[in-house]
Design an enzyme around this catalytic site. Structure first.
Site, PDB file in Angstrom:
ATOM      1  N   CYS A  46      -0.397 -26.922 -18.759  1.00  0.00           N
ATOM      2  CA  CYS A  46       1.021 -27.276 -18.951  1.00  0.00           C
ATOM      3  C   CYS A  46       1.972 -26.239 -18.361  1.00  0.00           C
ATOM      4  O   CYS A  46       3.189 -26.394 -18.439  1.00  0.00           O
ATOM      5  CB  CYS A  46       1.329 -27.507 -20.424  1.00  0.00           C
ATOM      6  SG  CYS A  46       1.410 -25.984 -21.416  1.00  0.00           S
ATOM      7  N   PHE A  51      -6.768  -5.270  -1.344  1.00  0.00           N
ATOM      8  CA  PHE A  51      -8.052  -5.736  -1.877  1.00  0.00           C
ATOM      9  C   PHE A  51      -8.968  -6.291  -0.795  1.00  0.00           C
ATOM     10  O   PHE A  51     -10.176  -6.261  -0.926  1.00  0.00           O
ATOM     11  CB  PHE A  51      -7.820  -6.814  -2.941  1.00  0.00           C
ATOM     12  CG  PHE A  51      -7.399  -6.259  -4.269  1.00  0.00           C
ATOM     13  CD1 PHE A  51      -8.087  -6.579  -5.424  1.00  0.00           C
ATOM     14  CD2 PHE A  51      -6.310  -5.399  -4.378  1.00  0.00           C
ATOM     15  CE1 PHE A  51      -7.707  -6.054  -6.658  1.00  0.00           C
ATOM     16  CE2 PHE A  51      -5.926  -4.875  -5.600  1.00  0.00           C
ATOM     17  CZ  PHE A  51      -6.634  -5.208  -6.740  1.00  0.00           C
ATOM     18  N   CYS A  72      -0.408 -21.185 -18.537  1.00  0.00           N
ATOM     19  CA  CYS A  72      -1.415 -22.169 -18.932  1.00  0.00           C
ATOM     20  C   CYS A  72      -1.744 -23.016 -17.720  1.00  0.00           C
ATOM     21  O   CYS A  72      -0.854 -23.491 -17.019  1.00  0.00           O
ATOM     22  CB  CYS A  72      -0.862 -23.046 -20.057  1.00  0.00           C
ATOM     23  SG  CYS A  72      -1.897 -24.497 -20.373  1.00  0.00           S
ATOM     24  N   HIS A  87       0.548 -16.575  -3.075  1.00  0.00           N
ATOM     25  CA  HIS A  87      -0.672 -16.331  -3.859  1.00  0.00           C
ATOM     26  C   HIS A  87      -0.362 -16.076  -5.328  1.00  0.00           C
ATOM     27  O   HIS A  87      -1.192 -15.541  -6.056  1.00  0.00           O
ATOM     28  CB  HIS A  87      -1.457 -15.156  -3.269  1.00  0.00           C
ATOM     29  CG  HIS A  87      -1.919 -15.412  -1.859  1.00  0.00           C
ATOM     30  ND1 HIS A  87      -2.334 -14.416  -1.015  1.00  0.00           N
ATOM     31  CD2 HIS A  87      -2.022 -16.560  -1.151  1.00  0.00           C
ATOM     32  CE1 HIS A  87      -2.680 -14.944   0.171  1.00  0.00           C
ATOM     33  NE2 HIS A  87      -2.490 -16.244   0.101  1.00  0.00           N
ATOM     34  N   SER A 137       1.150  -7.573   7.179  1.00  0.00           N
ATOM     35  CA  SER A 137       0.104  -8.588   7.040  1.00  0.00           C
ATOM     36  C   SER A 137      -0.712  -8.609   8.315  1.00  0.00           C
ATOM     37  O   SER A 137      -0.164  -8.559   9.412  1.00  0.00           O
ATOM     38  CB  SER A 137       0.699  -9.977   6.800  1.00  0.00           C
ATOM     39  OG  SER A 137      -0.345 -10.947   6.817  1.00  0.00           O
ATOM     40  N   THR A 189       0.842  -1.196   0.000  1.00  0.00           N
ATOM     41  CA  THR A 189       0.000   0.000   0.000  1.00  0.00           C
ATOM     42  C   THR A 189       0.878   1.247   0.000  1.00  0.00           C
ATOM     43  O   THR A 189       0.483   2.292  -0.511  1.00  0.00           O
ATOM     44  CB  THR A 189      -0.949   0.046   1.220  1.00  0.00           C
ATOM     45  OG1 THR A 189      -0.191  -0.114   2.408  1.00  0.00           O
ATOM     46  CG2 THR A 189      -2.016  -1.016   1.136  1.00  0.00           C
ATOM     47  N   GLN A 204       2.514 -12.724   0.543  1.00  0.00           N
ATOM     48  CA  GLN A 204       1.128 -12.933   0.115  1.00  0.00           C
ATOM     49  C   GLN A 204       0.801 -12.021  -1.060  1.00  0.00           C
ATOM     50  O   GLN A 204      -0.292 -12.096  -1.605  1.00  0.00           O
ATOM     51  CB  GLN A 204       0.178 -12.605   1.272  1.00  0.00           C
ATOM     52  CG  GLN A 204       0.353 -13.491   2.482  1.00  0.00           C
ATOM     53  CD  GLN A 204      -0.493 -13.020   3.662  1.00  0.00           C
ATOM     54  OE1 GLN A 204      -0.224 -11.988   4.272  1.00  0.00           O
ATOM     55  NE2 GLN A 204      -1.524 -13.772   3.982  1.00  0.00           N
TER      56      GLN A 204
HETATM   57 ZN    ZN Z   1      -0.626 -25.434 -22.122  1.00  0.00          ZN
END
Ligand code: ZN
Length: 256
Positions: free
Chosen positions: A138, A41, A135, A127, A201, A34, A107
Site C-alpha cells: 500500500c 557499491f 509498504c 533507484h 555516473s 563518493t 541513480q
Molecule cells: Zn501496507
C-alpha cells in the site's frame, strides 16, 4: 575523495554551456556521493563484490532474507548515516536555485540532493531512496529509526500496520521493476532539456543510462563529468575527467 577541478579551458567551456542553457538536467550517479564518503557499491572491489545483493524475489520469499536485508540496512546507517552533501551537491542545488537546472535525475539512494536544498519535487530517483521505508503493498511510508528499534527488540521489522504487507527500504532492489512514474518523469525531463550534464555516473546501468543519448538525439548538449571514461563519451560535447565538486564549483564561479 574530492579531487581537483577540470582544466581551466574545460571549466570555461562548461560554464559557457551552462550560460547558454535555460533548461538543464543534471544526471548523477555514485561518483558525486563518493566525495561525501559513500562507497560506490558497484565498483570493482566495492561492497557488492564482497556481499552479493539480495534480489527482490528472495526478499519476498524468505523471512531470513528480509532479516538479512534489514541487518545490512541498519549496518549501513552506522557507516554512512551521517554523510553530508558535498561541494558537488551544493553546486547542483545552486544551479537549480538559479533556474539553470530544472530536474536532477539520480541513480543514488542517499537523499543528499534533497539535503543540499534541491526541492524534492525536482528530484527524480531512479533507484529509490534508502532513508525511509515503504509498504510494498500500500506504499505507506515508515521511518527507519522506529523500525530499527523493533528490529533490535524482535529480530525483525514489523509488517505494515495498515495492510500487513512487507515493509522494505524504499530502494529498487535487483530484480525489482523500475519505478514507472520516475522513469516517465525522467524521460519527460530529458526530452525537454537543452543541456544534459552527467555527474559521477559511468553510464553502464540500463535503462537509466539511455537518457544521455536520448537527450543528445533530441538536440541537447551533453556534458559528461566523470572520473573514468564511459561508453557514451563519443557522443558528448564536453568530457571532463576530474573531481565533481571542484569542477562544478569552479564553473559556478565563472557564471557570477
Ligand atoms: Zn501496507
Amino acid at each position: 575523495m574530492t579531487g581537483r577541478a577540470g582544466d581551466h579551458d574545460d571549466v570555461q567551456r562548461l560554464a559557457a554551456l551552462i550560460r547558454q542553457s535555460s533548461a538543464g538536467v543534471v544526471f548523477t550517479g555514485a561518483g558525486i556521493s563518493t566525495e561525501s564518503g559513500i562507497p560506490d557499491f558497484r565498483s570493482p572491489g566495492g561492497v557488492w563484490d564482497r556481499m552479493p545483493p539480495i534480489y527482490f524475489d528472495s526478499f519476498m520469499n524468505s523471512a531470513e532474507m528480509r532479516r538479512e536485508a534489514w541487518r545490512r540496512r541498519f549496518a549501513m546507517e552506522e557507516m554512512f548515516g551521517g554523510a553530508q552533501p558535498n561541494a558537488g551537491h551544493l553546486a547542483v542545488a545552486e544551479l537549480a536555485r538559479r533556474g539553470k537546472v530544472g530536474h536532477v535525475i539520480t541513480q543514488n539512494i542517499d537523499n543528499l540532493h534533497q539535503a543540499s536544498g534541491v526541492p524534492a519535487d525536482n528530484i527524480i530517483e531512479l533507484h529509490g531512496n534508502t532513508t525511509y521505508a515503504t509498504c510494498l503493498v500500500c506504499s505507506t511510508r515508515y521511518e527507519i529509526a522506529p523500525l530499527k528499534i523493533c528490529f533490535e527488540r524482535d529480530g525483525e521489522v514489523p509488517d505494515c500496520r495498515l495492510c500487513g504487507g512487507f515493509v522494505k527500504a524504499a530502494t529498487i532492489s535487483f530484480g525489482q521493476s523500475m519505478p514507472e512514474t520516475a522513469m516517465q518523469r525522467a524521460q519527460d525531463a530529458t526530452l525537454a532539456c537543452d543541456l544534459f550534464l552527467v555527474a559521477g555516473s559511468s553510464l553502464v546501468v540500463y535503462p537509466a543510462a539511455g537518457f544521455p543519448l536520448l537527450a543528445k538525439r533530441m538536440g541537447a548538449r551533453l556534458v559528461i563529468l566523470n572520473r573514468t571514461p564511459t561508453d557514451q563519451d563519443d557522443h558528448a560535447d564536453l568530457i571532463i575527467r576530474a573531481g565533481i565538486g571542484a569542477t562544478l564549483t569552479a564553473a559556478l564561479a565563472l557564471l557570477e
